[in-house]
Design a protein around this motif. Structure first.
Motif, PDB file in Angstrom:
ATOM      1  N   CYS A 151       0.915  -1.298  -0.130  1.00 55.49           N
ATOM      2  CA  CYS A 151       0.039  -0.039  -0.064  1.00 55.49           C
ATOM      3  C   CYS A 151       0.866   1.323  -0.158  1.00 55.49           C
ATOM      4  CB  CYS A 151      -0.860   0.104   1.032  1.00 55.49           C
ATOM      5  SG  CYS A 151      -2.075   1.512   1.194  1.00 55.49           S
TER       6      CYS A 151
ATOM      7  N   CYS B 169      -4.301  -3.177   5.298  1.00 55.80           N
ATOM      8  CA  CYS B 169      -4.230  -1.738   5.604  1.00 55.80           C
ATOM      9  C   CYS B 169      -4.383  -1.554   6.922  1.00 55.80           C
ATOM     10  CB  CYS B 169      -5.034  -1.160   4.506  1.00 55.80           C
ATOM     11  SG  CYS B 169      -4.146  -0.870   2.949  1.00 55.80           S
TER      12      CYS B 169
ATOM     13  N   HIS C  43      -7.058   0.521   1.360  1.00 57.61           N
ATOM     14  CA  HIS C  43      -6.989   1.932   0.617  1.00 57.61           C
ATOM     15  C   HIS C  43      -7.568   1.978  -0.710  1.00 57.61           C
ATOM     16  CE1 HIS C  43      -4.696   3.034   4.510  1.00 57.61           C
ATOM     17  NE2 HIS C  43      -5.691   3.848   4.838  1.00 57.61           N
TER      18      HIS C  43
HETATM   19 ZN   LIG Z   1      -3.203   0.958   3.202  1.00 59.21          ZN
END
Ligand SMILES: [Zn+2]
Ligand SMILES: [Zn+2]
Length: 106
Positions: free
Chosen positions: A16, A29, A41
């Motif tokens: 991420c 996440c 995300h």
């Molecule tokens: Zn993330």
């Protein structure tokens, strides 16, 4: 091998790039308090989609961001591309679970 978490949230195979998150591949996440988020995300999902399928809408090839009408990269991906990734991934899972050798189907 794909873990069960990745089968449900395939974008976990990507890192991420969200600020304050930067989850590594295979990790969920996290939010600002460092607790796991229910969903990844948005950018992480997009990275996964972009690496998996070309865009049926703007014809951006795999590994290339969607292109806006003015020819510049879009901030997000086209909806049909998101859907195409889901379809492609469903097929991968289906093929993997069936375990039929190539050409073994009628
Ligand atoms: Zn993330
Ligand atoms: Zn597109």
């Amino acid at each position: 091998m794909t873990s069960r978490a990745e089968a449900r949230d395939p974008e976990l195979s990507k890192p991420c790039r969200w600020d304050n998150c930067h989850a590594q591949p295979g990790e969920r996440c996290t939010n600002r308090r460092n607790l796991p988020r229910e969903t990844s995300h948005p950018g992480r999902r997009e990275d996964w989609v972009i690496a998996l399928v070309a865009c049926p809408d703007c014809k951006a090839p795999i590994d290339t961001r969607c292109i806006a009408d003015d020819g510049r990269p879009r901030a997000n991906i086209h909806k049909p591309r998101d859907q195409a990734a889901d379809d492609a991934y469903a097929k991968v899972l289906e093929d993997a679970s069936r375990d039929v050798p190539p050409g073994g189907r009628r």
